[in-house]
Design a protein around this motif. Sequence first.
Motif, mmCIF file in Angstrom:
data_model
loop_
_atom_site.group_PDB
_atom_site.id
_atom_site.type_symbol
_atom_site.label_atom_id
_atom_site.label_comp_id
_atom_site.label_asym_id
_atom_site.label_seq_id
_atom_site.Cartn_x
_atom_site.Cartn_y
_atom_site.Cartn_z
ATOM 1 N N LEU A 156 -18.426 -50.505 80.943
ATOM 2 C CA LEU A 156 -19.167 -51.571 80.262
ATOM 3 C C LEU A 156 -18.254 -52.599 79.605
ATOM 4 C CD1 LEU A 156 -21.889 -49.375 78.498
ATOM 5 C CD2 LEU A 156 -22.164 -50.719 80.591
ATOM 6 N N LEU A 157 -16.947 -52.367 79.653
ATOM 7 C CA LEU A 157 -16.011 -53.290 79.023
ATOM 8 C C LEU A 157 -15.922 -54.597 79.800
ATOM 9 C CD1 LEU A 157 -13.089 -50.826 78.187
ATOM 10 C CD2 LEU A 157 -14.851 -51.674 76.629
ATOM 11 N N SER A 158 -15.547 -55.647 79.108
ATOM 12 C CA SER A 158 -15.357 -56.943 79.762
ATOM 13 C C SER A 158 -14.066 -56.926 80.567
ATOM 14 C CB SER A 158 -15.294 -58.050 78.711
ATOM 15 O OG SER A 158 -14.101 -57.921 77.941
ATOM 16 N N ASP A 159 -13.832 -57.995 81.322
ATOM 17 C CA ASP A 159 -12.614 -58.088 82.129
ATOM 18 C C ASP A 159 -11.359 -58.072 81.268
ATOM 19 O OD1 ASP A 159 -14.133 -58.184 84.396
ATOM 20 O OD2 ASP A 159 -14.088 -60.376 84.577
ATOM 21 N N THR A 160 -11.495 -58.439 80.009
ATOM 22 C CA THR A 160 -10.343 -58.431 79.102
ATOM 23 C C THR A 160 -10.236 -57.120 78.323
ATOM 24 O OG1 THR A 160 -11.662 -59.502 77.372
ATOM 25 C CG2 THR A 160 -10.382 -60.932 78.856
ATOM 26 N N GLY A 161 -11.105 -56.165 78.649
ATOM 27 C CA GLY A 161 -11.029 -54.852 78.014
ATOM 28 C C GLY A 161 -11.729 -54.761 76.673
ATOM 29 N N CYS A 163 -15.247 -54.616 74.181
ATOM 30 C CA CYS A 163 -16.643 -54.157 74.156
ATOM 31 C C CYS A 163 -17.473 -55.244 73.484
ATOM 32 C CB CYS A 163 -16.744 -52.835 73.395
ATOM 33 S SG CYS A 163 -18.404 -52.121 73.395
ATOM 34 N N GLU A 164 -18.058 -56.114 74.310
ATOM 35 C CA GLU A 164 -18.758 -57.280 73.778
ATOM 36 C C GLU A 164 -20.214 -57.362 74.222
ATOM 37 O OE1 GLU A 164 -15.067 -60.457 73.664
ATOM 38 O OE2 GLU A 164 -16.088 -60.101 75.587
ATOM 39 N N SER A 165 -20.545 -56.768 75.346
ATOM 40 C CA SER A 165 -21.897 -56.902 75.885
ATOM 41 C C SER A 165 -22.884 -56.078 75.060
ATOM 42 C CB SER A 165 -21.932 -56.418 77.336
ATOM 43 O OG SER A 165 -21.717 -55.014 77.391
#
Length: 328
Positions: A156-161, A163-165
């Motif tokens: 679920l992490l973003s491409d930059t690592g 946890c924003e979603s």
Amino acid sequence: MRTIFFILLTLCSTLSLAGKKSFKCYEFEHFNYVSIDNSNIEEFPDYQCDDAKRFDDLLGEVRSVSPINLYGVNLFLSKRKPKKGKNDIDFNHVNMGFNKDMPEVSKHVDAIFIHEVGHSIFHQYLLKEISYFSNLYDLDRKKDSLFNTLLERNSLLSDTGKCESPECLKWNAENSNIFSDIRKTKLEMEDWYKNNKKKIFILTRLAAPYHELFADIVAAAVLNDPEATSNALYDLLKVAIPCRSMKYSSECLNDTQGDHCLYSGVREAIWNSLISPALSNGDVKNAIEAVLLIIKGEIENELDNALENDDWIYNPDLYFRSFKSKIH
């Protein structure tokens, strides 16, 4: 089986292994995850997650003939010429060299991969079925469950690592205790090992030659080829090792390749009396379980003897003859 040190997963999509960057893939039916080496781009073609699908399919085939519910297998594909595989069974982590521009050796890579997964089956079976190690088996399953839960967060992490979603933030809220649970499980496993050093030492020594024999049996059974492993080693390493063939037979121990061939004298008998007939009648899982039951009985008997006698001496010739007498 060495002391287990549970790995806290990194919270980013890339990690460093021995100084090399790799990326993780999660969308597989049978693997927990696959890490793919992203170095040596100049020498090797670029790799994608789909390049690991063939190994996921193979793992599915192995699971279909496994007498136990095999759990927690992970794969690291390194960009190098395929030669040997390795299975860190403490973490169920199979490491394979893989060059997708060499399709001519794919069947040999398959044999090596299945051999390594065979080690995981054997390891988990012994922990589950030998009463001395049932608590360790339960802890190992708990570790795997926590591991899988944490993998959900990584996906679920973003491409930059980060946890924003909303999905990732929700996961954090629902699993706020996971890191404390991981630390607790790690300590419980370390305590178990500290309190059972003698049992682990004896099991490791007794199981080693059976480990290698069983892994070759699984490769031969899944690929329906009694010489799957020996042919793979010959073509990839350019070394003839006939004692790795399921056609090999001997009345004596074979110490030419250490534990890999020590009990090879039973290979032909196992193939002819158990595996080959099972391949004909579609009963491979039961045949593999029959092999495991014989091995478990041999190990349990000698483990009891070793734990009851302070002057116990490892005697592989005695064990081999007893084991061979059980194959019909």
